[in-house]
Design a protein around this motif. Structure first.
Motif, PDB file in Angstrom:
ATOM      1  N   GLN B  19       0.877  -1.170   0.000  1.00 11.70           N
ATOM      2  CA  GLN B  19       0.000   0.000   0.000  1.00 11.70           C
ATOM      3  C   GLN B  19       0.915   1.221   0.000  1.00 11.70           C
ATOM      4  OE1 GLN B  19      -1.277   1.174   3.882  1.00 11.70           O
ATOM      5  NE2 GLN B  19      -3.386   1.501   3.243  1.00 11.70           N
ATOM      6  N   THR B  20       0.772   2.088  -1.015  1.00 11.06           N
ATOM      7  CA  THR B  20       1.625   3.279  -1.022  1.00 11.06           C
ATOM      8  C   THR B  20       1.055   4.289  -0.022  1.00 11.06           C
ATOM      9  OG1 THR B  20       0.309   4.394  -2.681  1.00 11.06           O
ATOM     10  CG2 THR B  20       2.101   2.987  -3.482  1.00 11.06           C
ATOM     11  N   SER B  21       1.840   5.301   0.263  1.00 10.00           N
ATOM     12  CA  SER B  21       1.351   6.322   1.199  1.00 10.00           C
ATOM     13  C   SER B  21       0.122   7.009   0.633  1.00 10.00           C
ATOM     14  CB  SER B  21       2.433   7.360   1.458  1.00 10.00           C
ATOM     15  OG  SER B  21       3.471   6.717   2.097  1.00 10.00           O
ATOM     16  N   GLU B  22       0.130   7.187  -0.693  1.00 17.25           N
ATOM     17  CA  GLU B  22      -1.016   7.845  -1.313  1.00 17.25           C
ATOM     18  C   GLU B  22      -2.287   7.026  -1.057  1.00 17.25           C
ATOM     19  OE1 GLU B  22      -0.477   8.631  -5.481  1.00 17.25           O
ATOM     20  OE2 GLU B  22      -2.407   9.690  -5.519  1.00 17.25           O
ATOM     21  N   ASP B  23      -2.176   5.700  -1.284  1.00 21.26           N
ATOM     22  CA  ASP B  23      -3.336   4.827  -1.015  1.00 21.26           C
ATOM     23  C   ASP B  23      -3.793   5.014   0.420  1.00 21.26           C
ATOM     24  OD1 ASP B  23      -2.894   3.694  -3.483  1.00 21.26           O
ATOM     25  OD2 ASP B  23      -1.822   1.939  -2.696  1.00 21.26           O
ATOM     26  N   ARG B  24      -2.811   5.051   1.307  1.00 26.79           N
ATOM     27  CA  ARG B  24      -3.157   5.069   2.723  1.00 26.79           C
ATOM     28  C   ARG B  24      -3.873   6.350   3.122  1.00 26.79           C
ATOM     29  NH1 ARG B  24       0.763   3.318   7.702  1.00 26.79           N
ATOM     30  NH2 ARG B  24      -0.844   3.400   9.286  1.00 26.79           N
ATOM     31  N   PHE B  25      -3.316   7.469   2.623  1.00 28.08           N
ATOM     32  CA  PHE B  25      -3.879   8.740   3.076  1.00 28.08           C
ATOM     33  C   PHE B  25      -5.197   9.084   2.382  1.00 28.08           C
ATOM     34  CE2 PHE B  25       0.628   9.204   4.289  1.00 28.08           C
ATOM     35  CZ  PHE B  25       0.412   9.279   5.654  1.00 28.08           C
TER      36      PHE B  25
END
Ligand code: FE2
Ligand code: FE2
Lengths: 213, 273
Positions: B19-25
């Motif tokens: 999960q990339t940070s973008e996905d997470r945020f």
């Protein structure tokens, strides 16, 4: 009470004074060792992120530190050999060894673990072990024992790594294609290393020539 | 091998889900809420396993990130043009060894807790910070912000081991904590040394550190209270070169975020009524 005189060397201590390398020659070799150890620790460190096999990632993390430590041993030895600017001696012995290192580090993708390991542990590391063993066996055990001590530290790590990595490589070779890939890679890099004469240039592991030996 | 790989180049076996940070945020669910690992909670086993898995993937990325920093930048004293001190490279190799051990430890602890590798999603924020083009930003974002977070987490897990009567957990977390204090110290030392004659670069690196710290406030869940999901380990952070002021800033930022979220929730519930 005065004790009776004893021989300054124990009867079992057979160390001799003569050694094969001058201070200058020792510094030259040590500078090449430092250069090569740096390339080894950098490549191992850089590869970690590109290798999917978890066990191999972890071993490379450990081995990378070994070679950083070895490079530091040589870095500290250089000023003791009258080289006050260690960077000056931290060089490859010739452009051929630079070419060898460039090719050693060429495999990049996550499907190239076998090529990475064969290059490092079937070509580069054995070359280091043989060069260090030759040096240890040919320098003066009395006058140059600081170099011997460092060589021995390195060899202890290297022998352990060699066995560990060889077992890992064997686990990755599961069919005739893998065997061919490993053999081709080894031949390709060995050819480049022959052109360089070894990690310290020609004479890295001595000579069988009747006059030179 | 080329220098400066993309964060997406991270190699994993098939067990892992990324999960990339973008996905997470951008996830509308509150996946940022990590939850307090409360020994008395009914679901303590699952919370602890999730936390241990998070630690494990953080350790692999710390290993990979330190490795890239040892590789990506040549040794030398031309700091303005991408060179870094030889001794900094040695420290990064040393960190590789330490993080490799931390992976081994967290794998064994997770197994003991009934967890499985790849059971939870892997967020790659740490490695993303470790791919910054500027080595000083890597030191600020990884060694100071994220390894600082590791100091907090290991202190808390060590206490959790004490509270649940798990001496192996206490023993391991305490050793890892000692290593992380060393890594943060490396970050503080080299950040200072490399930017000694470049105050602007130091300022922006510290700003980056604050941004990373802000992202890892876990929606305001960091604090110094016992119940804080992530408790700030002030004493160990100071050992590692943080000033009291720097710890205050992290605590205040988290408190502010927490207050804002609480106000938001209160407004929402009033509206619902
Ligand atoms: Fe760690
Ligand atoms: Fe660390």
């Amino acid at each position: 009470m005065a004790s009776s005189p004893r021989t300054p060397f124990a009867p079992w201590d057979r160390r001799e004074l003569p050694g094969k390398f001058t201070v200058e020659e020792t510094a030259r070799r040590v500078g090449h060792y430092k250069w090569f150890e740096m390339r080894m620790f950098e490549l191992m460190a850089g590869w970690i992120a590109t290798i999917p096999e978890l066990d191999i990632k972890l071993r490379l993390g450990t081995h990378s530190y070994h070679h950083a430590f070895h490079s530091e041993l040589w870095h500290k030895r250089l000023p003791e050999l009258r080289e006050m600017n260690p960077e000056r001696k931290t060089v490859a012995p010739n452009p051929e060894l630079e070419a060898f290192v460039t090719e050693l580090g060429a495999p990049e993708g996550d499907d190239k673990t076998l090529e990475k390991l064969v290059g490092m542990y079937r070509v580069a590391l054995p070359a280091v072990i043989s060069t260090y063993t030759y040096h240890r066996n040919n320098t003066s055990k009395i006058t140059d024992s600081p170099t011997i001590r460092s060589l021995q530290f390195c060899l202890n790590d290297d022998m352990e790594e060699w066995v560990e990595a060889e077992m890992t490589i064997q686990s990755l070779i599961t069919d005739a294609d893998d065997a061919r890939r490993a053999a081709d890679r080894q031949a390709e890099l060995t050819t480049l290393l022959i052109a360089a004469g070894g990690i310290a240039g020609p004479g890295s592991v001595g000579s069988f020539d009747l006059e030179e030996s | 091998m080329k220098t400066h790989i993309s964060p997406t180049a991270l190699a994993r076996d098939t067990r892992f889900n990324r999960q990339t940070s973008e996905d997470r945020f951008t996830d509308p669910r509150s996946t940022m809420e990590v939850g307090h690992v409360d020994p008395m909670a009914e679901d303590v086993g699952d919370r602890a396993r999730r936390r241990m898995h998070g630690i494990f993937v953080g350790e692999i990325q710390a290993l990979e990130g330190a490795g890239r920093t040892a590789f990506d930048f040549p040794a030398g004293d031309d700091y303005a043009n991408g060179e870094i001190p030889y001794e900094l490279k040695l420290d990064m190799a040393r960190q590789c060894w330490d993080e490799a051990r931390h992976c081994e430890i967290s794998i064994k602890l997770a197994e003991h807790m009934g967890g499985e590798l790849g059971e939870y999603v892997e967020n790659t924020m740490l490695f993303e910070a470790a791919c910054h083009n500027d080595p000083v930003f890597r030191l600020a974002g990884v060694n100071r912000a994220l390894e600082g977070l590791a100091i907090d987490v290991f202190t808390q897990m060590r206490d959790f081991g004490r509270e649940t009567g798990d001496p192996v957990m206490v023993y391991c977390e305490d050793f890892m904590l000692a290593d992380e204090v060393t890594h943060v110290k490396m970050g503080s030392k080299w950040l200072r040394a490399v930017t000694e004659n470049d105050p602007e670069r130091r300022k922006s690196a510290l700003e980056f550190q604050r941004v990373v710290d802000g992202l890892f406030n876990f929606r305001g869940q960091r604090g110094e209270e016992y119940e804080s999901p992530i408790r700030l380990a002030r004493q160990f952070r100071k050992m590692a070169g943080f000033t009291d002021g720097e710890v205050d800033v992290i605590a205040e930022a988290a408190a502010k975020e927490r207050a804002a979220i609480e106000a938001e929730q209160m407004a929402a519930s009033i509206l619902a009524e």
